[in-house]
Design an enzyme around this catalytic site. Structure first.
Site, PDB file in Angstrom:
ATOM      1  N   GLY A 122       0.853  -1.180   0.000  1.00  0.00           N
ATOM      2  CA  GLY A 122       0.000   0.000   0.000  1.00  0.00           C
ATOM      3  C   GLY A 122       0.889   1.230   0.000  1.00  0.00           C
ATOM      4  O   GLY A 122       2.104   1.131   0.192  1.00  0.00           O
ATOM      5  N   ASP A 169      -2.918   3.975   2.897  1.00  0.00           N
ATOM      6  CA  ASP A 169      -2.928   4.059   4.360  1.00  0.00           C
ATOM      7  C   ASP A 169      -2.856   5.512   4.798  1.00  0.00           C
ATOM      8  O   ASP A 169      -1.949   6.239   4.403  1.00  0.00           O
ATOM      9  CB  ASP A 169      -1.717   3.302   4.929  1.00  0.00           C
ATOM     10  CG  ASP A 169      -1.722   3.351   6.449  1.00  0.00           C
ATOM     11  OD1 ASP A 169      -2.380   2.489   7.052  1.00  0.00           O
ATOM     12  OD2 ASP A 169      -1.094   4.265   7.032  1.00  0.00           O
ATOM     13  N   TYR A 176      -2.172  12.449  10.198  1.00  0.00           N
ATOM     14  CA  TYR A 176      -1.318  12.811   9.055  1.00  0.00           C
ATOM     15  C   TYR A 176      -1.840  14.088   8.372  1.00  0.00           C
ATOM     16  O   TYR A 176      -1.150  14.669   7.534  1.00  0.00           O
ATOM     17  CB  TYR A 176      -1.233  11.692   8.005  1.00  0.00           C
ATOM     18  CG  TYR A 176      -0.829  10.329   8.536  1.00  0.00           C
ATOM     19  CD1 TYR A 176      -0.189  10.182   9.772  1.00  0.00           C
ATOM     20  CD2 TYR A 176      -1.074   9.177   7.808  1.00  0.00           C
ATOM     21  CE1 TYR A 176       0.166   8.938  10.259  1.00  0.00           C
ATOM     22  CE2 TYR A 176      -0.717   7.923   8.279  1.00  0.00           C
ATOM     23  CZ  TYR A 176      -0.109   7.808   9.518  1.00  0.00           C
ATOM     24  OH  TYR A 176       0.236   6.570   9.984  1.00  0.00           O
ATOM     25  N   LYS A 183      -7.401   5.509  10.883  1.00  0.00           N
ATOM     26  CA  LYS A 183      -7.177   5.114  12.281  1.00  0.00           C
ATOM     27  C   LYS A 183      -7.850   6.067  13.268  1.00  0.00           C
ATOM     28  O   LYS A 183      -7.997   7.260  12.964  1.00  0.00           O
ATOM     29  CB  LYS A 183      -5.665   5.100  12.555  1.00  0.00           C
ATOM     30  CG  LYS A 183      -4.889   4.376  11.466  1.00  0.00           C
ATOM     31  CD  LYS A 183      -3.396   4.387  11.654  1.00  0.00           C
ATOM     32  CE  LYS A 183      -2.698   3.764  10.461  1.00  0.00           C
ATOM     33  NZ  LYS A 183      -2.212   4.731   9.456  1.00  0.00           N
ATOM     34  N   HIS A 185      -4.922   3.573  16.514  1.00  0.00           N
ATOM     35  CA  HIS A 185      -3.592   4.005  16.061  1.00  0.00           C
ATOM     36  C   HIS A 185      -2.472   3.695  17.065  1.00  0.00           C
ATOM     37  O   HIS A 185      -1.361   3.344  16.691  1.00  0.00           O
ATOM     38  CB  HIS A 185      -3.618   5.508  15.750  1.00  0.00           C
ATOM     39  CG  HIS A 185      -2.555   5.939  14.793  1.00  0.00           C
ATOM     40  ND1 HIS A 185      -2.687   7.039  13.980  1.00  0.00           N
ATOM     41  CD2 HIS A 185      -1.344   5.424  14.510  1.00  0.00           C
ATOM     42  CE1 HIS A 185      -1.591   7.175  13.250  1.00  0.00           C
ATOM     43  NE2 HIS A 185      -0.763   6.215  13.553  1.00  0.00           N
ATOM     44  N   SER A 242       5.938   7.258  -0.334  1.00  0.00           N
ATOM     45  CA  SER A 242       6.697   8.085  -1.265  1.00  0.00           C
ATOM     46  C   SER A 242       5.761   9.069  -1.928  1.00  0.00           C
ATOM     47  O   SER A 242       4.601   8.766  -2.178  1.00  0.00           O
ATOM     48  CB  SER A 242       7.399   7.251  -2.336  1.00  0.00           C
ATOM     49  OG  SER A 242       8.171   8.119  -3.146  1.00  0.00           O
TER      50      SER A 242
HETATM   51  P1  A2P Z   1      10.156  10.224  -1.073  1.00  0.00           P
HETATM   52  O1  A2P Z   1       8.743  10.443  -0.599  1.00  0.00           O
HETATM   53  O2  A2P Z   1      10.825  11.480  -1.491  1.00  0.00           O
HETATM   54  O3  A2P Z   1      10.248   9.118  -2.117  1.00  0.00           O
HETATM   55  P2  A2P Z   1       9.134   4.755   4.889  1.00  0.00           P
HETATM   56  O4  A2P Z   1       8.127   4.215   3.947  1.00  0.00           O
HETATM   57  O5  A2P Z   1       9.979   3.705   5.529  1.00  0.00           O
HETATM   58  O6  A2P Z   1       8.535   5.701   5.903  1.00  0.00           O
HETATM   59  O7  A2P Z   1      10.189   5.591   4.045  1.00  0.00           O
HETATM   60  C1  A2P Z   1       9.798   6.718   3.360  1.00  0.00           C
HETATM   61  C2  A2P Z   1      11.025   7.509   3.001  1.00  0.00           C
HETATM   62  O8  A2P Z   1      11.797   6.799   2.013  1.00  0.00           O
HETATM   63  C3  A2P Z   1      10.656   8.810   2.383  1.00  0.00           C
HETATM   64  O9  A2P Z   1      11.641   9.753   2.771  1.00  0.00           O
HETATM   65  C4  A2P Z   1      10.705   8.547   0.874  1.00  0.00           C
HETATM   66  O10 A2P Z   1      11.037   9.713   0.200  1.00  0.00           O
HETATM   67  C5  A2P Z   1      11.828   7.538   0.790  1.00  0.00           C
HETATM   68  N1  A2P Z   1      11.610   6.545  -0.276  1.00  0.00           N
HETATM   69  C6  A2P Z   1      10.450   5.949  -0.615  1.00  0.00           C
HETATM   70  N2  A2P Z   1      10.643   5.057  -1.595  1.00  0.00           N
HETATM   71  C7  A2P Z   1      11.953   5.086  -1.905  1.00  0.00           C
HETATM   72  C8  A2P Z   1      12.761   4.389  -2.848  1.00  0.00           C
HETATM   73  N3  A2P Z   1      12.247   3.493  -3.655  1.00  0.00           N
HETATM   74  N4  A2P Z   1      14.088   4.687  -2.876  1.00  0.00           N
HETATM   75  C9  A2P Z   1      14.624   5.624  -2.052  1.00  0.00           C
HETATM   76  N5  A2P Z   1      13.913   6.312  -1.133  1.00  0.00           N
HETATM   77  C10 A2P Z   1      12.583   6.042  -1.055  1.00  0.00           C
END
Ligand code: A2P
Length: 329
Positions: A19, A46, A51, A80, A113, A272
């Site tokens: 997700g 999610d 948030y 949540k 939550h 992301s």
């Molecule tokens: P961004 O939103 O700029 O892609 P988590 O899911 O563990 O909370 O991690 C999220 C963090 O990892 C965010 O800072 C996101 O930044 C970054 N991130 C998400 N996907 C990737 C990816 N495939 N490679 C590198 N960084 C990523």
């Protein structure tokens, strides 16, 4: 490409294993990100009132649903009951507010939550004492909150209910008193914080597990800094073993971290807001980790909790707070 791998709940409902996580995504970012995620094939989203992005998500969902680009039953939406509303009488009004913001009639999964409860002022700000510590509500009663959660299923406001950040003991206690068993426990889970005991216990009780911060939640540094917390956190995507395995499959470290989670029977909600990375995080089904690689990744556990709630100064005084952080060690 539509994300088609699912975990099946104890009530028969199905949750896509990947997700999109939306914590720390601003309103502006989130509309573009959710659009891109739906285009990429994400169907599991999610969110949570804390948030602050349910309205923005709701706007995108409405556009997609109204245009007939997706059917409601194809979506899997999770939200949540927040720590500030963690009381039986607040559960129903809180989900109703989320549903209004998300512009939906029901969510697929509604979670408690956190196991703890925090008090707020009438204007919504946290109640803090003269030392800046948050006021906690020590009357938290999981069994009573759960009865209110169960009523939501009966009223059709959510298909399934579950918990988040609950320990093994807290889940076990809930199981003793429930009419509807929790379908899911959403916890921090990644190679450096595997919580094997908790994951195995949930699985043995037919409770699915969702991994939050599956990529190490880099963005938390900014959030921590805002709360005056400076903490060096590891970069999971820079772990040599992870990089090596990624290179051997022609995939990225993020894809290996996610595939390992899925291969151990857990769902993941990588966050992301970047369209290319969003796509990448869903593109984890065209390669397989060998048993040796899974074992190697499983051996990396370091018990490093990234989201340790230290940013809620004072929360460690709540009787249901079970995590270790700099204020509890
Ligand atoms: P961004 O939103 O700029 O892609 P988590 O899911 O563990 O909370 O991690 C999220 C963090 O990892 C965010 O800072 C996101 O930044 C970054 N991130 C998400 N996907 C990737 C990816 N495939 N490679 C590198 N960084 C990523």
């Amino acid at each position: 490409m539509v994300n088609t791998k699912f975990l099946t709940f104890n009530n028969g409902e199905k949750m896509p294993v990947i997700g999109i996580g939306t914590w720390q995504a601003s309103d502006e970012e989130i509309e573009t990100a959710i659009d891109a995620a739906l285009e990429a094939g994400y169907r599991h989203i999610d969110t949570a009132p804390v948030y602050g992005n349910e309205k923005a998500i709701g706007r995108v969902l409405k556009r997609w649903l109204d245009a007939g680009k997706v059917k409601r039953e194809e979506l899997f939406i999770v939200t949540k009951v927040p720590p500030v509303s963690n009381r039986p009488h607040e559960v129903e009004p809180t989900i109703k507010k989320s549903l209004e913001d998300l512009q939906l009639d029901y969510v697929d999964l509604y979670l408690v939550h956190t196991p703890f409860t925090i008090n707020i002022n009438e204007d919504g700000s946290f109640k803090v004492d003269k030392d800046g510590l948050m006021e906690v509500d020590v009357t938290t009663n999981h069994a009573a909150i759960w009865v209110a959660m169960e009523a939501l299923v009966e009223k059709g406001l959510t298909k399934s209910i579950g918990v988040s950040n609950f320990s093994k003991d807290q889940v076990a206690r809930l199981l003793k008193n429930c009419k509807i068993r929790p379908a899911n426990n959403q916890i921090e889970h990644h190679v450096y914080l595997q919580q094997r005991d908790l994951v195995d216990f949930c699985k043995s009780e037919n409770i699915t597990v969702t991994a939050y911060s599956p990529l190490g939640s880099k963005g938390i540094a900014k959030f921590n800094a805002g709360a005056g917390i400076v903490r060096n956190l590891p970069d999971l995507m820079d772990i040599p073993e992870v990089k090596e395995i990624a290179a051997s499959h022609g995939k990225t470290p993020a894809q290996v971290l996610l595939r390992w989670i899925i291969d151990t029977g857990v769902s993941a909600i990588p966050k992301s807001t970047n369209p290319a990375r969003l796509k990448q995080n869903l593109d984890v089904f065209d390669f397989e980790l060998t048993a040796e690689e899974v074992a190697k990744l499983s051996s990396l556990d370091q018990n490093i909790r990234i989201c340790d709630f230290a940013f809620f100064h004072g929360v460690e005084r709540h009787p249901e707070f079970t995590f270790k952080n700099q204020y509890t060690n």
